[in-house]
Design an enzyme around this catalytic site. Structure first.
Site, short mmCIF file in Angstrom:
data_model
loop_
_atom_site.label_atom_id
_atom_site.label_comp_id
_atom_site.label_asym_id
_atom_site.label_seq_id
_atom_site.Cartn_x
_atom_site.Cartn_y
_atom_site.Cartn_z
N ARG A 128 0.78 -1.33 -0.02
CA ARG A 128 -0.01 0.00 0.11
C ARG A 128 0.79 1.32 0.05
NH1 ARG A 128 -3.57 -2.27 4.50
NH2 ARG A 128 -2.51 -4.24 4.40
N GLU A 165 1.50 -7.44 13.03
CA GLU A 165 0.28 -7.60 13.72
C GLU A 165 -0.26 -9.13 13.56
OE1 GLU A 165 -2.98 -5.05 12.77
OE2 GLU A 165 -3.71 -5.53 14.73
O1 LIG Z 1 3.15 -1.81 11.47
P1 LIG Z 1 2.93 -3.07 11.39
O2 LIG Z 1 2.55 -4.05 12.32
O3 LIG Z 1 4.53 -3.80 10.60
O4 LIG Z 1 1.89 -3.39 9.96
C1 LIG Z 1 1.83 -2.37 8.94
C2 LIG Z 1 1.80 -2.94 7.65
O5 LIG Z 1 0.88 -4.04 7.71
C3 LIG Z 1 0.34 -3.76 6.17
O6 LIG Z 1 0.50 -4.44 5.20
P2 LIG Z 1 0.58 -5.69 5.04
O7 LIG Z 1 2.05 -6.49 5.50
O8 LIG Z 1 -0.44 -6.40 5.41
O9 LIG Z 1 1.07 -6.14 3.71
P3 LIG Z 1 0.19 -5.70 2.16
O10 LIG Z 1 0.21 -4.32 2.16
O11 LIG Z 1 1.08 -6.34 1.01
O12 LIG Z 1 -1.09 -6.11 2.19
C4 LIG Z 1 0.27 -2.31 6.16
O13 LIG Z 1 -0.02 -1.90 4.76
C5 LIG Z 1 1.59 -1.88 6.63
O14 LIG Z 1 2.61 -2.15 5.59
N1 LIG Z 2 -5.59 -3.49 11.29
C1 LIG Z 2 -4.98 -3.29 10.07
N2 LIG Z 2 -5.69 -3.01 9.12
C2 LIG Z 2 -4.82 -2.73 7.92
N3 LIG Z 2 -3.60 -3.18 7.85
C3 LIG Z 2 -3.05 -3.56 8.85
N4 LIG Z 2 -1.82 -4.06 8.79
C4 LIG Z 2 -1.55 -4.40 10.01
N5 LIG Z 2 -2.78 -4.19 10.81
C5 LIG Z 2 -3.63 -3.52 9.94
#
Ligand SMILES: O=P(O)(O)OC[C@H]1O[C@H](OP(=O)(O)OP(=O)(O)O)[C@H](O)[C@@H]1O
Ligand SMILES: Nc1ncnc2[nH]cnc12
Length: 243
Positions: A128, A165
């Site tokens: 994202r 998370e």
């Molecule tokens: O602060 P944190 O606990 O590290 O989490 C935040 C990250 O989690 C989500 O991405 P995700 O890893 O789900 O990947 P994606 O964007 O490819 O779905 C979000 O877009 C952040 O990059």
């Molecule tokens: N609660 C949440 N919503 C969207 N993206 C996430 N990445 C980690 N935690 C998330």
């Protein structure tokens, strides 16, 4: 299900348990170019139910001295409970992207903050951060550096592992994408536990890049992610208590 105030949302077919995001909207603090973490800014509770029209949102925001664009951005983000697994309140920014005004305002706020600050690198975290990073990079005249999930980049990479998370992961960056001494911002949609941003900071600092600031649209403060960022400041637009 609560009513959804943004008219753009009416085009969506929301799942039965879509929630209206209850968000704490931040005043926009001035950028700090020193290498210190920014203090938490004062917060203002903004509830979707209380503002049934855009004009009311803007008026309420102005009264409070807050950037009037932020409540609209906040209300354009959808929360999906129990995705991708039970207990996670997923902050869905795809609804923000459908709202042309909220999306533009989001990019504009970041551009206003970073333009003319000597930043040559906008690093975006997959996936994202790839949505918000490139328009910011183009507008401030910086290069965009993708920080990708493992085994996606074809050249020589350096990598950093981190925990999420919901799980663990790794990010990689091409060797040679940045030079020692460059000044960078790191962009992502959201900070939860802070593991992702902390890994991005480590990657860039390993090659001698100065992190001016990390910038996200959303913070989940209950997860205390900003505590993992060391001295790197964090700038966010909205805070959600739906962690
Ligand atoms: O602060 P944190 O606990 O590290 O989490 C935040 C990250 O989690 C989500 O991405 P995700 O890893 O789900 O990947 P994606 O964007 O490819 O779905 C979000 O877009 C952040 O990059
Ligand atoms: N609660 C949440 N919503 C969207 N993206 C996430 N990445 C980690 N935690 C998330």
């Amino acid at each position: 299900m609560q009513s959804i105030i943004c008219s753009h949302h009416l085009c969506l077919a929301p799942p039965p348990t879509v929630l209206c995001n209850r968000l704490l909207c931040h005043r926009v603090p001035s950028i700090r170019l020193t290498n210190h973490r920014s203090a938490t800014t004062s917060l203002r509770l903004f509830t979707c139910a209380a503002a049934s029209k855009k004009s009311e949102i803007m008026a309420a925001a102005k009264e409070d001295g807050q950037d009037p664009r932020i409540p609209k951005i906040a209300s354009s983000i959808r929360v999906i409970p129990d995705f991708p697994k039970p207990g996670i309140m997923f902050q869905d920014i795809t609804t923000l992207l459908l709202d042309t005004e909220a999306f533009k305002d989001t990019i504009d706020i970041f551009v206003e903050r970073y333009k003319g600050k000597g930043i040559s690198v906008v690093a975006g975290v997959e996936a994202r951060g790839f949505i918000f990073g490139p328009p910011i990079a183009l507008a401030i005249g910086a290069k965009f550096v993708p920080m990708r999930k493992p085994k996606k980049l074809p050249g020589k990479v350096i990598s950093e592992e981190y925990s999420l998370e919901y799980g663990t992961d790794k990010i990689e960056m091409h060797v040679g994408a940045v030079e020692p001494g460059e000044r960078a911002i790191i962009i992502d949609d959201l900070i939860a536990t802070g593991g992702t941003l902390a890994a991005a900071i480590r990657l860039l600092e390993r090659v001698g890049v100065k992190i001016v600031e990390c910038a996200c649209v959303i913070e989940l403060p209950e997860l205390k992610g900003r505590e993992k960022l060391g001295d790197a400041p964090l700038f966010i637009l909205v805070t959600s208590d739906a962690a």
